[in-house]
Write a protein that holds these residues in place. Structure first.
Motif, PDB file in Angstrom:
ATOM      1  N   VAL A   1      56.844   0.212 -18.258  1.00  0.00           N
ATOM      2  CA  VAL A   1      58.134   0.702 -18.816  1.00  0.00           C
ATOM      3  C   VAL A   1      58.853   1.990 -17.040  1.00  0.00           C
ATOM      4  O   VAL A   1      59.656   2.193 -16.376  1.00  0.00           O
ATOM      5  CB  VAL A   1      58.661   1.668 -19.991  1.00  0.00           C
ATOM      6  CG1 VAL A   1      59.404   2.782 -19.964  1.00  0.00           C
ATOM      7  CG2 VAL A   1      58.132   0.547 -20.663  1.00  0.00           C
TER       8      VAL A   1
ATOM      9  N   SER B   1      63.704  12.425 -14.862  1.00  0.00           N
ATOM     10  CA  SER B   1      64.672  11.709 -13.752  1.00  0.00           C
ATOM     11  C   SER B   1      63.584  11.258 -12.480  1.00  0.00           C
ATOM     12  O   SER B   1      62.838  12.632 -12.100  1.00  0.00           O
ATOM     13  CB  SER B   1      65.705  12.487 -13.411  1.00  0.00           C
ATOM     14  OG  SER B   1      64.982  14.368 -12.973  1.00  0.00           O
TER      15      SER B   1
ATOM     16  N   PHE C   1      65.822   4.852 -22.228  1.00  0.00           N
ATOM     17  CA  PHE C   1      66.827   4.827 -21.177  1.00  0.00           C
ATOM     18  C   PHE C   1      68.350   5.541 -20.792  1.00  0.00           C
ATOM     19  O   PHE C   1      68.481   5.093 -21.998  1.00  0.00           O
ATOM     20  CB  PHE C   1      67.301   3.705 -20.127  1.00  0.00           C
ATOM     21  CG  PHE C   1      68.508   3.820 -18.803  1.00  0.00           C
ATOM     22  CD1 PHE C   1      67.583   4.158 -18.092  1.00  0.00           C
ATOM     23  CD2 PHE C   1      69.686   3.660 -19.360  1.00  0.00           C
ATOM     24  CE1 PHE C   1      68.705   4.181 -17.037  1.00  0.00           C
ATOM     25  CE2 PHE C   1      70.190   3.874 -18.135  1.00  0.00           C
ATOM     26  CZ  PHE C   1      69.856   4.049 -16.763  1.00  0.00           C
TER      27      PHE C   1
ATOM     28  N   LEU D   1      64.990   8.810 -18.373  1.00  0.00           N
ATOM     29  CA  LEU D   1      63.950   8.411 -19.336  1.00  0.00           C
ATOM     30  C   LEU D   1      63.542   9.125 -20.861  1.00  0.00           C
ATOM     31  O   LEU D   1      63.579  10.997 -20.430  1.00  0.00           O
ATOM     32  CB  LEU D   1      62.478   7.613 -19.432  1.00  0.00           C
ATOM     33  CG  LEU D   1      62.579   7.147 -17.884  1.00  0.00           C
ATOM     34  CD1 LEU D   1      62.026   5.960 -17.682  1.00  0.00           C
ATOM     35  CD2 LEU D   1      63.990   5.288 -18.951  1.00  0.00           C
TER      36      LEU D   1
ATOM     37  N   ASP E   1      63.102   0.714  -9.716  1.00  0.00           N
ATOM     38  CA  ASP E   1      64.853   0.425 -10.331  1.00  0.00           C
ATOM     39  C   ASP E   1      66.051   1.435  -9.178  1.00  0.00           C
ATOM     40  O   ASP E   1      67.030   1.930  -8.864  1.00  0.00           O
ATOM     41  CB  ASP E   1      65.750   0.533 -11.441  1.00  0.00           C
ATOM     42  CG  ASP E   1      64.703  -0.927 -12.462  1.00  0.00           C
ATOM     43  OD1 ASP E   1      65.077  -1.696 -11.490  1.00  0.00           O
ATOM     44  OD2 ASP E   1      65.357  -1.181 -13.729  1.00  0.00           O
ATOM     45  N   SER E   2      64.935   2.767  -9.473  1.00  0.00           N
ATOM     46  CA  SER E   2      65.521   4.289  -8.938  1.00  0.00           C
ATOM     47  C   SER E   2      65.149   4.314  -7.316  1.00  0.00           C
ATOM     48  O   SER E   2      65.352   5.507  -7.245  1.00  0.00           O
ATOM     49  CB  SER E   2      64.363   5.350  -9.703  1.00  0.00           C
ATOM     50  OG  SER E   2      64.962   5.516 -10.756  1.00  0.00           O
TER      51      SER E   2
ATOM     52  N   HIS F   1      61.583   0.201 -22.851  1.00  0.00           N
ATOM     53  CA  HIS F   1      62.393   0.869 -21.329  1.00  0.00           C
ATOM     54  C   HIS F   1      64.211   0.437 -21.966  1.00  0.00           C
ATOM     55  O   HIS F   1      65.269   2.092 -21.801  1.00  0.00           O
ATOM     56  CB  HIS F   1      62.973  -0.330 -20.480  1.00  0.00           C
ATOM     57  CG  HIS F   1      63.672   0.169 -19.063  1.00  0.00           C
ATOM     58  ND1 HIS F   1      64.777  -0.338 -18.778  1.00  0.00           N
ATOM     59  CD2 HIS F   1      63.303   0.847 -18.495  1.00  0.00           C
ATOM     60  CE1 HIS F   1      65.384   0.133 -18.463  1.00  0.00           C
ATOM     61  NE2 HIS F   1      64.401   1.134 -17.476  1.00  0.00           N
TER      62      HIS F   1
ATOM     63  N   ARG G   1      59.083  -0.004 -13.894  1.00  0.00           N
ATOM     64  CA  ARG G   1      59.737  -0.843 -13.772  1.00  0.00           C
ATOM     65  C   ARG G   1      61.186   0.068 -13.375  1.00  0.00           C
ATOM     66  O   ARG G   1      62.171   0.113 -13.193  1.00  0.00           O
ATOM     67  CB  ARG G   1      60.855  -1.583 -15.332  1.00  0.00           C
ATOM     68  CG  ARG G   1      62.119  -1.889 -14.838  1.00  0.00           C
ATOM     69  CD  ARG G   1      62.065  -2.719 -16.772  1.00  0.00           C
ATOM     70  NE  ARG G   1      63.244  -3.134 -16.800  1.00  0.00           N
ATOM     71  CZ  ARG G   1      63.952  -3.856 -17.595  1.00  0.00           C
ATOM     72  NH1 ARG G   1      63.637  -4.371 -18.138  1.00  0.00           N
ATOM     73  NH2 ARG G   1      65.260  -4.198 -17.345  1.00  0.00           N
ATOM     74  N   TRP G   2      61.551   0.903 -14.049  1.00  0.00           N
ATOM     75  CA  TRP G   2      62.354   2.147 -14.115  1.00  0.00           C
ATOM     76  C   TRP G   2      62.449   3.076 -12.368  1.00  0.00           C
ATOM     77  O   TRP G   2      63.260   3.320 -12.149  1.00  0.00           O
ATOM     78  CB  TRP G   2      62.013   3.221 -14.412  1.00  0.00           C
ATOM     79  CG  TRP G   2      63.003   4.754 -15.411  1.00  0.00           C
ATOM     80  CD1 TRP G   2      64.491   4.741 -15.020  1.00  0.00           C
ATOM     81  CD2 TRP G   2      62.235   6.035 -14.538  1.00  0.00           C
ATOM     82  NE1 TRP G   2      64.760   6.278 -15.231  1.00  0.00           N
ATOM     83  CE2 TRP G   2      63.500   6.976 -14.415  1.00  0.00           C
ATOM     84  CE3 TRP G   2      60.935   6.696 -14.114  1.00  0.00           C
ATOM     85  CZ2 TRP G   2      63.207   8.231 -14.013  1.00  0.00           C
ATOM     86  CZ3 TRP G   2      60.975   7.772 -13.799  1.00  0.00           C
ATOM     87  CH2 TRP G   2      62.208   8.825 -14.204  1.00  0.00           C
TER      88      TRP G   2
END
Length: 324
Positions: free
Chosen positions: A266, A316, A245, A250, A273-274, A241, A269-270
């Motif tokens: 990955v 994105s 990032f 990503l 978090d978004s 990540h 988690r992304w």
């Protein structure tokens, strides 16, 4: 002079080892329902706390779901004091919201326990046993929830601590008998409307019979093994990540070289978090296809009215632009 009853000793040893590994130095809270698991836990925490110089607070949540719940909660608090807790307090909650009464009660309970921590910091010990862990694994297996769910409950998941995941429910009951304590029997624990109750009273006994015993311990052991694997993969995913990032999203080129299992960690988690919530495996695999099976396809719609897209070698997540 003989030592304590073996069941009492087993619970105390589990709590002592947990508190030492968690490096608790001043105060610890114990969630007490009045049942055998939580009362045995409260006694063991008080016993250990006295010798380690720790203050022990018993926290009793009154869900108000049954007639006489206030009296049951008050008795649980009083029993915790008699078992050695320095203080005991009743937290009254209102159970409401989506997901049915079981889920709503759980949210209210955990919210009240978390709010009771000074400044939101500290540790609350929960009375989940080896049997509870086995039931959690079976639930995850039946729902196809993946290895993260099959890994079960973590012993130390701040602010929660679960010292008894290696102790059976039968042991906590024997400990209470040896202590001269009469635990409260929650009628909800016998109500077959709840899935976990049917697992406890029907599925696990059948598996124990068919597989000649030891099923609960085996499931808990499997959870521990999967938890170790999951934590190792999560560590590796964290490193990927960091490399992938960017402020624009990503980097697909970084993700494309990784194995799918690591890549999806990955992405999970992304996405969280978004701001993506209620993320399912189907959502995750669809976003992963933007990397591992790219054919110029459009974006992936996600919960929260968000969409994941691939453009210029980047992934994105954003809210779609209005066409009005």
């Amino acid at each position: 002079m003989s030592g304590p009853d073996p069941a009492i000793a087993a619970v105390r040893a589990a709590v002592r080892e947990f508190l030492a590994s968690a490096k608790v130095t001043d105060e610890v809270c114990v969630a007490v329902s009045g049942g055998a698991d939580s009362l045995a836990l409260a006694e063991a925490a008080a016993f250990t706390g006295t010798r380690a110089g720790l203050k022990v607070r018993a926290l009793v949540v009154d869900h108000g779901l049954q007639d006489g719940s206030a009296g049951i909660a008050a008795k649980a608090a009083d029993t915790a004091r008699k078992l050695g807790a320095d203080t005991a307090e009743v937290l009254t909650v209102k159970v409401e919201g989506p997901g049915g009464p079981e889920a709503a009660a759980r949210r209210a309970r955990y919210g009240a326990l978390r709010s009771a921590l000074p400044g939101g910091h500290g540790l609350v010990l929960l009375g989940h046993t080896l049997d509870d862990q086995a039931e959690t694994v079976l639930l995850g297996l039946g729902r196809g929830s993946g290895p993260r769910s099959l890994a079960g409950m973590r012993p130390h998941d701040p602010p929660w601590g679960r010292p008894l995941l290696g102790v059976t429910r039968a042991t906590t009951r024997r400990a209470c008998r040896a202590l001269g304590v009469d635990p409260w029997q929650d009628p909800h624990n016998e109500d077959p409307r709840f899935t976990r109750v049917r697992l406890r009273t029907e599925v696990v006994p059948l598996l124990e019979d068919v597989l000649s015993g030891g099923v609960a311990a085996s499931l808990a052991r499997t959870a521990a093994q999967l938890r170790e694997d999951t934590e190792a993969l999560d560590t590796l995913a964290g490193e990927v990540h960091l490399r992938a990032f960017t402020e624009e999203g990503l980097d697909v080129a970084v993700l494309a070289t990784e194995p799918p299992a690591l890549r999806r960690r990955v992405l999970r988690r992304w996405l969280l978090d978004s701001g993506v919530r209620e993320l399912t495996d189907a959502h995750l695999r669809s976003v992963d296809a933007l990397v591992g099976n790219w054919r110029g396809q459009g974006g992936v719609w996600l919960p929260g009215d968000l969409v994941a897209t691939r453009a210029h070698g980047r992934l994105s997540v954003e809210a779609p632009q209005s066409t009005t």
